[in-house]
Design an enzyme around this catalytic site. Structure first.
Site, PDB file in Angstrom:
ATOM      1  CG  HIS A  73      -6.692   0.384  -1.692  1.00 20.96           C
ATOM      2  ND1 HIS A  73      -6.906  -0.240  -0.490  1.00 20.96           N
ATOM      3  CD2 HIS A  73      -7.658  -0.104  -2.521  1.00 20.96           C
ATOM      4  CE1 HIS A  73      -7.938  -1.055  -0.574  1.00 20.96           C
ATOM      5  NE2 HIS A  73      -8.414  -0.990  -1.800  1.00 20.96           N
ATOM      6  CB  CYS A 109      -0.979  -0.020   1.175  1.00 17.46           C
ATOM      7  SG  CYS A 109      -0.219   0.110   2.813  1.00 17.46           S
ATOM      8  CG  HIS A 136      -4.534   0.041   3.843  1.00 15.45           C
ATOM      9  ND1 HIS A 136      -3.859  -0.963   3.182  1.00 15.45           N
ATOM     10  CD2 HIS A 136      -5.405   0.577   2.931  1.00 15.45           C
ATOM     11  CE1 HIS A 136      -4.302  -1.044   1.935  1.00 15.45           C
ATOM     12  NE2 HIS A 136      -5.230  -0.113   1.750  1.00 15.45           N
TER      13      HIS A 136
END
Length: 371
Positions: A346, A286, A334
């Site tokens: 993402h 990520c 994240h």
């Protein structure tokens, strides 16, 4: 009389008694085993498996970001150590050359006999020539003294460099040990998730993938067949669906050219696999994706989620604009790149390729505007 009366033989002999006792113990042990295994390994529902797998993926992502941070520090320590070691080698080479020069100078003085200047003046037949030579000798002596001073200075510098190098080497080894610990944590969490998914039947697996796809705001598979993080899951159908879903949402207006370039780069990565610790160009995790997107726009971001959140100006959820970094979970584990319309690009997790997803699929923790 009763005391001398023989007792009646048991209907079961000694061997039969032992056999019956053994069978009874085995039966009890078997019952206990089945009862214990039932408690130790209960049959989980699809929803329970999904909840556990999601938790394991979240924990793996936390460990991944810690791994990324440890790797960044290890790389910095290794670069510093190599630089100090190279500088010490260069200085040592210069020192050896200077020492050779001093040795040659000392040998020449020895060969000349090292006579007192007054004696040399008394013995010379040409005083003018002597005075000229004496002036040259004095200058040579000054150069020699300067050379000795320089050698001493280099020796002190080399000792300091070696001390700094030893400190950097110690730091490097500590960062490498942390790197190994975090890698083991990531691999362990992913292996546990893979084991749980393997226990599902085909029907349960289909329900699991449908639930995950619905949560991602897409009718495509999440690629759960590859929870290992190697990036082999999620076939071309997923890539086409992800790309088409991005196209259906139309272009977005970014606040500036750099933000537009970051979003454009992220869109070009749709469908590429998630691999933990990866920064492109063929796979990403990520924070590796957001770092690469902004690097393409000419902006250098730190490596991890918990450092990227401090890399720009904090903005509220209501102020989000395309190109902003959006962070999730209380541990800031994240990150995605906002593209407008409540959507982000993402790299979700192992088995799920880079994709467009709604920002409300995970607990919002903050946002940052960079560039």
């Amino acid at each position: 009389m009763a005391a001398h009366r023989k007792s009646k033989p048991s209907p079961l002999g000694g061997t039969a008694v032992r056999t019956a006792a053994t069978l009874a113990l085995a039966s009890a042990a078997t019952a206990t085993l089945f009862e214990g295994s039932g408690h130790a390994d209960p049959r989980l529902t699809t929803a329970q498996v999904k909840a556990k797998v999601d938790r394991l993926y979240e924990e793996a992502e936390v460990a991944t970001e810690r791994y990324n941070g440890a790797k960044e520090k290890a790389d910095e320590a290794r670069t510093a150590f190599d630089r100090l070691r190279d500088e010490a080698a260069r200085r040592t080479e210069w020192l050896n050359t200077a020492r050779d020069g001093l040795g040659a100078m000392a040998a020449a003085q020895y060969r000349s006999g090292g006579l007192d200047p007054a004696v040399q003046l008394a013995l010379t037949s040409d005083p003018d020539q002597y005075l000229e030579r004496a002036a040259l000798a004095e200058k040579a002596g000054e150069r020699q003294a300067a050379a000795v001073t320089a050698v001493r200075r280099e020796l002190a510098a080399i000792r300091q460099l070696r001390g700094e190098s030893a400190g950097k080497l110690t730091a490097l080894r500590a960062h490498e040990a942390e790197l190994r610990r975090q890698k083991a944590a990531v691999v362990g969490k992913l292996a546990e998730a893979r084991t749980l998914l393997a226990r599902l039947t085909d029907e349960e697996r289909a329900r699991y993938e449908a639930a995950a796809a619905a949560r991602n705001g897409s009718g495509t598979s999440t690629g759960a067949d590859d929870p290992s993080g190697t990036g082999t899951g999620g076939g071309t159908a997923t890539v086409r669906a992800d790309r088409s879903s991005g196209g259906e949402r139309g272009p977005v207006t970014a606040p500036n050219t750099r933000a537009a370039e970051a979003v454009s780069f992220a869109r070009a990565q749709l469908g590429k696999p998630y691999v933990w610790g990866a920064t492109g160009p063929s796979a990403y995790d990520c924070s590796g994706l957001t770092q690469a997107a902004w690097r393409a726009a000419g902006v250098t971001l730190p490596r991890t989620t918990y450092t990227q959140i401090n890399a720009g100006q904090r903005v509220s959820r209501s102020q989000l604009a395309p190109g902003d970094l959006i962070f999730f979970y209380s541990g800031i584990s994240h990150v995605g790149l906002y593209i407008g319309g409540g959507q982000m690009i993402h790299a979700p997790r192992p088995g799920a390729p880079v994709r467009i997803a709604p920002i409300d699929e995970m607990p919002f923790a903050g946002a940052t505007r960079v560039g």
